[in-house]
Structure formats: C-alpha cells, structure tokens
Scaffold this motif. Structure first.
Motif, PDB file in Angstrom:
ATOM      1  N   LEU A   1       0.770  -1.294   0.003  1.00  0.00           N
ATOM      2  CA  LEU A   1      -0.002  -0.034   0.016  1.00  0.00           C
ATOM      3  C   LEU A   1       0.642   1.209   0.139  1.00  0.00           C
ATOM      4  O   LEU A   1       0.481   2.153  -0.553  1.00  0.00           O
ATOM      5  CB  LEU A   1      -0.817  -0.241   1.179  1.00  0.00           C
ATOM      6  CG  LEU A   1      -1.884   1.105   1.261  1.00  0.00           C
ATOM      7  CD1 LEU A   1      -3.040   0.795   0.322  1.00  0.00           C
ATOM      8  CD2 LEU A   1      -2.599   1.116   2.681  1.00  0.00           C
TER       9      LEU A   1
ATOM     10  N   ILE B   1      -8.220   1.795   4.496  1.00  0.00           N
ATOM     11  CA  ILE B   1      -7.418   2.012   3.625  1.00  0.00           C
ATOM     12  C   ILE B   1      -7.500   3.185   2.777  1.00  0.00           C
ATOM     13  O   ILE B   1      -6.628   3.930   2.241  1.00  0.00           O
ATOM     14  CB  ILE B   1      -7.789   0.668   2.464  1.00  0.00           C
ATOM     15  CG1 ILE B   1      -7.444  -0.631   3.170  1.00  0.00           C
ATOM     16  CG2 ILE B   1      -7.088   0.798   1.118  1.00  0.00           C
ATOM     17  CD1 ILE B   1      -6.160  -0.735   3.454  1.00  0.00           C
TER      18      ILE B   1
ATOM     19  N   ILE C   1      -6.762  -4.578  -1.210  1.00  0.00           N
ATOM     20  CA  ILE C   1      -6.655  -3.045  -0.931  1.00  0.00           C
ATOM     21  C   ILE C   1      -7.409  -2.516  -2.011  1.00  0.00           C
ATOM     22  O   ILE C   1      -7.319  -1.128  -2.168  1.00  0.00           O
ATOM     23  CB  ILE C   1      -5.296  -2.712  -0.743  1.00  0.00           C
ATOM     24  CG1 ILE C   1      -4.378  -2.988  -1.817  1.00  0.00           C
ATOM     25  CG2 ILE C   1      -4.742  -3.167   0.274  1.00  0.00           C
ATOM     26  CD1 ILE C   1      -2.817  -2.276  -1.674  1.00  0.00           C
TER      27      ILE C   1
END
Length: 185
Positions: free
Chosen positions: A24, A177, A164
C-alpha cells in the motif's frame, strides 16, 4: 512525511499491518508501531506517547477495536486525546466491532492465508456481505475456520492477502485503506 506511526491496541493489528502495508505504501516510507496493552492502556497513555514523540515528519494513525462502544463517541474520544497531544491531524480509525471483521470482509484472503478451501465462496452470504454488523467477528472466524484462526498467527498469515482495491466487504477496513491512501505519503 517520512514516518508513519501506528498506535495500536494489540499486537495482532501490527501483524496484519506488516503484511498489508508493503503493498500500500510507497517506497521510502518508514513505519513504526506503538502497541498498547489493550484499549484501557491505549486510552491512558496515548496522549503522552504522541506528545513526546520526537521524530520529525511523522504522521500518526490510531486504530482501535470498537468492541461494544458507540463508534462515533469512541472516534471522537480518540480524536480528543490526539488533539490534547498536539496531533490533531492524526488519522483515527475504528475496526467495527473487532479486527477480525476486516478478515471476514475478505474470505479469499482468509482462505489463502490459512491455507483452507471453500471459504471465498461464502463471501456472498448475507452474513459476510456486511461483516461490520456482526456482534462477535472473532467467534465467527473461529467457527468458519474450524479453530484454525489464532489471533496473532492468523493476522500475520492473512494480512499479506487482504485486498486493498475496495472489494473487501468490511466498511471499516475500506475506511482504513481510504484514509491511508489520502495521507500525503
């Protein structure tokens, strides 16, 4: 910002994030964890820990389970603790009701992480379409995995597989997220 600091209620949240964040965050972002000894310890010591954090260019994320608290009141209480420490820009996120809700929102990740079969197809059931509504997600996950899920080891195994891309059916996971993506990192 060069350091992202997570303030967490328990070690299992760190284990999950350690598998999730490399997919991420952009390269070069340092991640540190302040892991408290439960929610009472977090509420007691959060302000002090944030106020006395010395590393410049740090951004803070506070993640806590909702448990039986009112989500809005809990989030406001945590924001006030951050403000008292001079860290009003901290991102505060609540796992509704428990961290395991994140996993129930992505049964394909549970299946992969715990090396089980047939869980992903259960995502379509009404129970797992909105896992944030489940009163006891840890118990549900235990039943679903026939006791294969253990809090710390399970979080470590499942974290690298959590999607994600917005397909997780846990609204509280998606809020985490989205918040992390919006941070200027």
């Amino acid at each position: 910002m060069s350091t992202l600091v997570f303030c967490l209620e328990e070690p299992s949240a760190r284990a999950m994030l350690q598998g999730l964040l490399p997919r991420l965050l952009p390269p070069g972002v340092q991640v540190q964890y302040i892991v408290f000894e439960g929610k009472q310890d977090m509420h007691k010591r959060l302000t002090h820990r944030l106020k006395h954090w010395l590393a410049p260019d740090s951004c803070f994320v506070v993640l806590r389970d909702q448990d039986s608290s009112d989500c809005r009141l809990l989030k406001q209480e945590l924001r006030l603790l951050c403000e008292a420490a001079g860290r009003s820009q901290a991102l505060v996120r609540i796992a509704c009701h428990e961290l395991e809700t994140f996993y129930l929102g992505d049964l394909a990740a549970v299946e992969q992480g715990l090396e089980l079969r047939g869980l992903a197809k259960q995502q379509a059931s009404s129970k797992f379409k909105t896992p944030d509504r489940l009163a006891n997600p840890a118990e549900e996950l235990d039943k679903l995995t026939k006791s294969r899920y253990q809090k710390l080891a399970g979080s470590r195994a499942i974290g690298p597989h959590l999607r994600i891309d917005g397909r997780n059916t846990s609204a509280s996971f998606c809020a985490l997220i989205d918040g992390l993506k919006r941070l200027s990192i």
